[in-house]
Design an enzyme around this catalytic site. Structure first.
Site, mmCIF file in Angstrom:
data_model
loop_
_atom_site.group_PDB
_atom_site.id
_atom_site.type_symbol
_atom_site.label_atom_id
_atom_site.label_comp_id
_atom_site.label_asym_id
_atom_site.label_seq_id
_atom_site.Cartn_x
_atom_site.Cartn_y
_atom_site.Cartn_z
ATOM 1 N N PHE A 1 -14.325 3.541 2.715
ATOM 2 C CA PHE A 1 -13.328 2.667 2.104
ATOM 3 C C PHE A 1 -12.681 3.409 0.951
ATOM 4 O O PHE A 1 -13.310 3.713 -0.055
ATOM 5 C CB PHE A 1 -13.899 1.328 1.639
ATOM 6 N N ARG B 1 -4.926 0.585 -7.175
ATOM 7 C CA ARG B 1 -3.728 1.165 -6.544
ATOM 8 C C ARG B 1 -3.127 2.281 -7.402
ATOM 9 O O ARG B 1 -2.464 3.175 -6.884
ATOM 10 C CB ARG B 1 -2.640 0.091 -6.353
ATOM 11 N N ASP C 1 -5.712 -0.205 -2.237
ATOM 12 C CA ASP C 1 -6.420 -1.099 -3.151
ATOM 13 C C ASP C 1 -7.760 -1.563 -2.592
ATOM 14 O O ASP C 1 -8.030 -1.478 -1.399
ATOM 15 C CB ASP C 1 -5.584 -2.353 -3.401
ATOM 16 N N GLY D 1 0.774 -1.240 0.000
ATOM 17 C CA GLY D 1 0.000 0.000 0.000
ATOM 18 C C GLY D 1 0.806 1.291 0.000
ATOM 19 O O GLY D 1 0.338 2.312 -0.486
ATOM 20 N N ASP E 1 -6.106 1.900 10.131
ATOM 21 C CA ASP E 1 -7.546 1.666 10.329
ATOM 22 C C ASP E 1 -7.742 1.246 11.786
ATOM 23 O O ASP E 1 -7.844 2.088 12.673
ATOM 24 C CB ASP E 1 -8.005 0.623 9.306
HETATM 25 P P1 IMP Z 1 -5.455 -1.996 10.219
HETATM 26 O O1 IMP Z 1 -4.571 -3.146 10.564
HETATM 27 O O2 IMP Z 1 -6.889 -2.256 10.597
HETATM 28 O O3 IMP Z 1 -4.967 -0.670 10.753
HETATM 29 O O4 IMP Z 1 -5.518 -1.920 8.645
HETATM 30 C C1 IMP Z 1 -4.491 -1.365 7.923
HETATM 31 C C2 IMP Z 1 -4.456 -1.936 6.519
HETATM 32 O O5 IMP Z 1 -5.773 -2.227 6.043
HETATM 33 C C3 IMP Z 1 -3.883 -0.909 5.584
HETATM 34 O O6 IMP Z 1 -2.499 -1.082 5.431
HETATM 35 C C4 IMP Z 1 -4.623 -1.177 4.314
HETATM 36 O O7 IMP Z 1 -3.945 -2.148 3.531
HETATM 37 C C5 IMP Z 1 -5.943 -1.743 4.746
HETATM 38 N N1 IMP Z 1 -7.004 -0.703 4.766
HETATM 39 C C6 IMP Z 1 -7.598 -0.158 5.835
HETATM 40 N N2 IMP Z 1 -8.508 0.759 5.479
HETATM 41 C C7 IMP Z 1 -8.471 0.799 4.131
HETATM 42 C C8 IMP Z 1 -9.181 1.571 3.134
HETATM 43 O O8 IMP Z 1 -10.026 2.436 3.404
HETATM 44 N N3 IMP Z 1 -8.855 1.313 1.840
HETATM 45 C C9 IMP Z 1 -7.920 0.395 1.460
HETATM 46 N N4 IMP Z 1 -7.228 -0.325 2.355
HETATM 47 C C10 IMP Z 1 -7.520 -0.130 3.677
HETATM 48 MG MG MG Z 2 -4.515 -3.363 1.427
#
Ligand code: IMP
Ligand code: MG
Length: 184
Positions: free
Chosen positions: A162, A175, A169, A54, A113
């Protein structure tokens, strides 16, 4: 707003709800972050560690705005599934080859996130005795996680939508978009 023909050409006809950050807005923010990071590390060895996939576009733009010596490496962590919510499981698929000990590390992430991905990685990286460890995230869904002091450099506080584009992606698509859009 209807999706513009330019966007539809890039997405293959998939409509988006809105463009949240356009190219110019992103570029200005990345410049600011580069300056902030330059000023934050007046001395010492700096390693900018990109979390793939990402961060690939963000990292490429960001390091060119950091006006001091640095090294670049990557790590790959994968969460399972192709859904639009984060699953909580993280696998380490590629481990940086660069020595981390004694270096200032800036871990570059596209979006925070729940923070689960980062919490897991921070533990692994701290074990390697860096001089310091901070996170630079282009986007931070602050409402989705408890405060994380390591998240020191943030581009935008993102809405709980999202988002795709500029590295982000949905099931590996989108991407390449030069802007960031709300997909749903
Ligand atoms: P976390 O572990 O819940 O903080 O998620 C982080 C990962 O989830 C990021 O590195 C992204 O790859 C993916 N992610 C979280 N939110 C989004 C979004 O809105 N769009 C795309 N990917 C997301
Ligand atoms: Mg991702």
């Amino acid at each position: 707003m209807p999706t513009s023909p330019d966007v539809l050409r890039r997405t293959g006809g998939r409509t988006v709800k809105s463009i949240v950050y356009d190219e110019e807005t992103i570029a200005a923010k990345v410049s600011d972050l580069g300056l902030e990071i330059t000023r934050a590390y007046p001395t010492g060895e700096l390693l900018v560690l990109g979390l793939l996939k990402g961060s690939f576009i963000f990292l490429g733009d960001l390091v060119r705005k950091i006006e001091r010596p640095l090294q670049v490496d990557f790590l790959v962590a994968s969460s399972y599934g192709a859904g639009t919510t984060s699953s909580g499981h993280v696998r380490l698929l590629y481990d940086p080859e660069t020595r981390l000990e004694g270096k200032h590390i800036v871990l570059v992430e596209d979006i925070v996130d729940t923070g689960n991905t980062l919490r897991r990685l921070l533990g692994v990286l701290k074990d390697r005795a860096p001089a310091s460890l901070s996170i630079c995230a282009l986007l931070d869904k602050v409402e989705m996680h408890a405060p994380m002091p390591e998240v020191r450099f943030v581009g935008f506080e993102a809405p709980p939508a999202f988002l795709v584009g500029y590295g982000l992606d949905h099931a590996e698509d989108f991407r390449h978009l030069p802007f960031i859009a709300d997909l749903m």
